[in-house]
Design a protein around this motif. Sequence first.
Motif, PDB file in Angstrom:
ATOM      1  N   MET A 281      17.578   3.923   2.160  1.00 32.48           N
ATOM      2  CA  MET A 281      16.495   3.354   1.356  1.00 32.48           C
ATOM      3  C   MET A 281      16.614   3.823  -0.092  1.00 32.48           C
ATOM      4  O   MET A 281      16.765   5.007  -0.355  1.00 32.48           O
ATOM      5  CB  MET A 281      15.134   3.765   1.926  1.00 32.48           C
ATOM      6  N   ARG A 282      16.555   2.874  -0.998  1.00 35.14           N
ATOM      7  CA  ARG A 282      16.610   3.167  -2.419  1.00 35.14           C
ATOM      8  C   ARG A 282      15.582   2.303  -3.143  1.00 35.14           C
ATOM      9  O   ARG A 282      15.309   1.174  -2.735  1.00 35.14           O
ATOM     10  CB  ARG A 282      18.007   2.858  -3.000  1.00 35.14           C
ATOM     11  N   PRO A 283      14.996   2.810  -4.225  1.00 37.92           N
ATOM     12  CA  PRO A 283      14.097   1.955  -5.011  1.00 37.92           C
ATOM     13  C   PRO A 283      14.853   0.744  -5.553  1.00 37.92           C
ATOM     14  O   PRO A 283      16.040   0.820  -5.862  1.00 37.92           O
ATOM     15  CB  PRO A 283      13.644   2.881  -6.146  1.00 37.92           C
ATOM     16  N   PHE A 284      14.160  -0.374  -5.672  1.00 40.65           N
ATOM     17  CA  PHE A 284      14.746  -1.578  -6.216  1.00 40.65           C
ATOM     18  C   PHE A 284      14.751  -1.491  -7.745  1.00 40.65           C
ATOM     19  O   PHE A 284      13.859  -0.893  -8.355  1.00 40.65           O
ATOM     20  CB  PHE A 284      13.961  -2.809  -5.774  1.00 40.65           C
ATOM     21  N   SER A 285      15.726  -2.090  -8.359  1.00 40.47           N
ATOM     22  CA  SER A 285      15.771  -2.098  -9.818  1.00 40.47           C
ATOM     23  C   SER A 285      14.625  -2.963 -10.350  1.00 40.47           C
ATOM     24  O   SER A 285      14.161  -3.898  -9.684  1.00 40.47           O
ATOM     25  CB  SER A 285      17.110  -2.657 -10.305  1.00 40.47           C
ATOM     26  N   THR A 286      14.177  -2.648 -11.556  1.00 40.58           N
ATOM     27  CA  THR A 286      13.119  -3.443 -12.180  1.00 40.58           C
ATOM     28  C   THR A 286      13.567  -4.893 -12.324  1.00 40.58           C
ATOM     29  O   THR A 286      12.782  -5.824 -12.117  1.00 40.58           O
ATOM     30  CB  THR A 286      12.750  -2.863 -13.552  1.00 40.58           C
ATOM     31  N   LYS A 287      14.835  -5.092 -12.635  1.00 38.44           N
ATOM     32  CA  LYS A 287      15.376  -6.442 -12.766  1.00 38.44           C
ATOM     33  C   LYS A 287      15.252  -7.205 -11.453  1.00 38.44           C
ATOM     34  O   LYS A 287      14.870  -8.393 -11.440  1.00 38.44           O
ATOM     35  CB  LYS A 287      16.837  -6.382 -13.216  1.00 38.44           C
ATOM     36  N   LYS A 288      15.550  -6.531 -10.355  1.00 42.30           N
ATOM     37  CA  LYS A 288      15.445  -7.169  -9.041  1.00 42.30           C
ATOM     38  C   LYS A 288      13.985  -7.470  -8.705  1.00 42.30           C
ATOM     39  O   LYS A 288      13.655  -8.561  -8.224  1.00 42.30           O
ATOM     40  CB  LYS A 288      16.054  -6.253  -7.983  1.00 42.30           C
ATOM     41  N   LEU A 289      13.110  -6.527  -8.973  1.00 44.72           N
ATOM     42  CA  LEU A 289      11.685  -6.722  -8.689  1.00 44.72           C
ATOM     43  C   LEU A 289      11.101  -7.868  -9.510  1.00 44.72           C
ATOM     44  O   LEU A 289      10.184  -8.557  -9.067  1.00 44.72           O
ATOM     45  CB  LEU A 289      10.915  -5.435  -8.957  1.00 44.72           C
ATOM     46  N   GLN A 290      11.639  -8.062 -10.709  1.00 45.48           N
ATOM     47  CA  GLN A 290      11.141  -9.128 -11.580  1.00 45.48           C
ATOM     48  C   GLN A 290      11.404 -10.516 -11.002  1.00 45.48           C
ATOM     49  O   GLN A 290      10.821 -11.508 -11.460  1.00 45.48           O
ATOM     50  CB  GLN A 290      11.792  -9.019 -12.965  1.00 45.48           C
ATOM     51  N   THR A 291      12.270 -10.604  -9.990  1.00 46.82           N
ATOM     52  CA  THR A 291      12.549 -11.911  -9.381  1.00 46.82           C
ATOM     53  C   THR A 291      11.473 -12.328  -8.385  1.00 46.82           C
ATOM     54  O   THR A 291      11.470 -13.479  -7.935  1.00 46.82           O
ATOM     55  CB  THR A 291      13.911 -11.900  -8.660  1.00 46.82           C
ATOM     56  N   LEU A 292      10.568 -11.426  -8.045  1.00 52.67           N
ATOM     57  CA  LEU A 292       9.484 -11.771  -7.113  1.00 52.67           C
ATOM     58  C   LEU A 292       8.503 -12.705  -7.813  1.00 52.67           C
ATOM     59  O   LEU A 292       7.912 -12.346  -8.824  1.00 52.67           O
ATOM     60  CB  LEU A 292       8.773 -10.509  -6.640  1.00 52.67           C
ATOM     61  N   GLN A 293       8.325 -13.880  -7.261  1.00 50.06           N
ATOM     62  CA  GLN A 293       7.508 -14.903  -7.911  1.00 50.06           C
ATOM     63  C   GLN A 293       6.103 -15.034  -7.321  1.00 50.06           C
ATOM     64  O   GLN A 293       5.240 -15.656  -7.931  1.00 50.06           O
ATOM     65  CB  GLN A 293       8.218 -16.257  -7.841  1.00 50.06           C
TER      66      GLN A 293
ATOM     67  N   LEU B  55       0.848  -1.183   0.000  1.00 55.96           N
ATOM     68  CA  LEU B  55       0.000   0.000   0.000  1.00 55.96           C
ATOM     69  C   LEU B  55       0.888   1.238   0.000  1.00 55.96           C
ATOM     70  O   LEU B  55       1.566   1.534   0.980  1.00 55.96           O
ATOM     71  CB  LEU B  55      -0.915   0.000   1.238  1.00 55.96           C
ATOM     72  N   SER B  56       0.900   1.944  -1.128  1.00 55.37           N
ATOM     73  CA  SER B  56       1.760   3.115  -1.306  1.00 55.37           C
ATOM     74  C   SER B  56       3.158   2.887  -0.743  1.00 55.37           C
ATOM     75  O   SER B  56       3.606   3.594   0.156  1.00 55.37           O
ATOM     76  CB  SER B  56       1.130   4.346  -0.633  1.00 55.37           C
ATOM     77  N   PRO B  57       3.865   1.894  -1.255  1.00 59.35           N
ATOM     78  CA  PRO B  57       5.197   1.587  -0.726  1.00 59.35           C
ATOM     79  C   PRO B  57       6.176   2.733  -0.977  1.00 59.35           C
ATOM     80  O   PRO B  57       6.239   3.279  -2.076  1.00 59.35           O
ATOM     81  CB  PRO B  57       5.593   0.332  -1.506  1.00 59.35           C
ATOM     82  N   ALA B  58       6.931   3.096   0.049  1.00 59.98           N
ATOM     83  CA  ALA B  58       7.869   4.211  -0.064  1.00 59.98           C
ATOM     84  C   ALA B  58       9.220   3.736  -0.593  1.00 59.98           C
ATOM     85  O   ALA B  58       9.727   2.693  -0.171  1.00 59.98           O
ATOM     86  CB  ALA B  58       8.050   4.879   1.301  1.00 59.98           C
ATOM     87  N   GLN B  59       9.783   4.483  -1.541  1.00 60.32           N
ATOM     88  CA  GLN B  59      11.127   4.209  -2.059  1.00 60.32           C
ATOM     89  C   GLN B  59      11.274   2.765  -2.538  1.00 60.32           C
ATOM     90  O   GLN B  59      12.334   2.172  -2.375  1.00 60.32           O
ATOM     91  CB  GLN B  59      12.162   4.496  -0.973  1.00 60.32           C
ATOM     92  N   THR B  60      10.253   2.232  -3.155  1.00 62.40           N
ATOM     93  CA  THR B  60      10.254   0.833  -3.544  1.00 62.40           C
ATOM     94  C   THR B  60      10.314   0.660  -5.060  1.00 62.40           C
ATOM     95  O   THR B  60      11.175  -0.038  -5.588  1.00 62.40           O
ATOM     96  CB  THR B  60       9.007   0.124  -2.981  1.00 62.40           C
ATOM     97  N   PHE B  61       9.413   1.317  -5.776  1.00 63.38           N
ATOM     98  CA  PHE B  61       9.364   1.232  -7.237  1.00 63.38           C
ATOM     99  C   PHE B  61       9.964   2.474  -7.897  1.00 63.38           C
ATOM    100  O   PHE B  61      10.562   2.386  -8.960  1.00 63.38           O
ATOM    101  CB  PHE B  61       7.915   1.050  -7.705  1.00 63.38           C
ATOM    102  N   THR B  62       9.753   3.623  -7.274  1.00 62.73           N
ATOM    103  CA  THR B  62      10.268   4.891  -7.815  1.00 62.73           C
ATOM    104  C   THR B  62      10.765   5.755  -6.668  1.00 62.73           C
ATOM    105  O   THR B  62      10.443   5.519  -5.498  1.00 62.73           O
ATOM    106  CB  THR B  62       9.163   5.664  -8.568  1.00 62.73           C
ATOM    107  N   TRP B  63      11.533   6.774  -7.032  1.00 64.39           N
ATOM    108  CA  TRP B  63      11.968   7.743  -6.029  1.00 64.39           C
ATOM    109  C   TRP B  63      10.760   8.522  -5.524  1.00 64.39           C
ATOM    110  O   TRP B  63       9.803   8.772  -6.261  1.00 64.39           O
ATOM    111  CB  TRP B  63      12.985   8.721  -6.625  1.00 64.39           C
TER     112      TRP B  63
END
Length: 313
Positions: free
Chosen positions: A243-255, A175-183
Amino acid sequence: MRFIIITTACLVLFSCTDKFAAYKEVPDYITEASQLDSTYYEAYDRTLELWPTDYEELYIPTTDGIAHVLVSGPKNGEPMVLLHGMNASSTMWYPNIQALSENYRVFAIDFLLEPGKSHVYDKVENVEKVVDWYEEVLFALKVDNFHLIGASRGGWLAVNLAFSNQKRIKSMILLSPAQTFTWIRPSKDLFKNIVKLFSSKEKRIEQTLESMSADVTHIKDSYIQQYKLGLETDSDNEFILSMRPFSTKKLQTLQMPVLVLIGDDDIINEPKTVKIANSLPRGEGEIISNAGHFLSMDQAEVVNKKMLEFLDK
């Protein structure tokens, strides 16, 4: 001898009826708190009066401190873990807990380093240590496979926990994750000042709430009072600046299935968050109308429905 055997068996049977009995004693840091802390704990308990369902309070000893956990829902329900937002404490879930706990066994964990009823022994300086702490708490709770929901900074922590627990997490809701997908938006200076923003004194607290909520009147007065008192207590947030947003490549590993909800007036996120969420292997993203960063309060009924529909899939 027969009497002793029967008595022992009864004692064993009794202890087995409540596997968390050992965690229910209220610790000294609560019962013998300073005046400031005691005032906060009293405010916390007043907010719990908003909790519309039965609950238990657990105090779980860990390597780094004592974890305070609110437990609601049927004992045979699928486990669900809630990670609250920054300085919010687990009481922030009062508009959502009834819907979530109807069929799920819900464990809402107070973050170790911030206002709430958890208690830290010493500094916890990095997110790896925080993840270890959550895993230790879940081990004590005997929670193996579970659904995970994180709000704001709790969303960022949830993703960190998910990376090392791919097979254990059945689904994840952010729910509105901070610094997770974008700055964090809207300006480059907001993240630099985020700790200061959340540590505002009385004259700035209302401004903080108004920037985070689309309609502050949706938030109960007792929770606002607890939130204000929490900002007056010390909190150890050294790792927040890393805290930094995760890279799209890293997020793509979530199964696991992932649902991301943000508000249309969300100071922390932007539509790009939803776009990235929809690109995940099993991801879904959606923008909630008439909602700010505190969307679980701004539009509780809508958010509750969206979460349950997602979980029912």
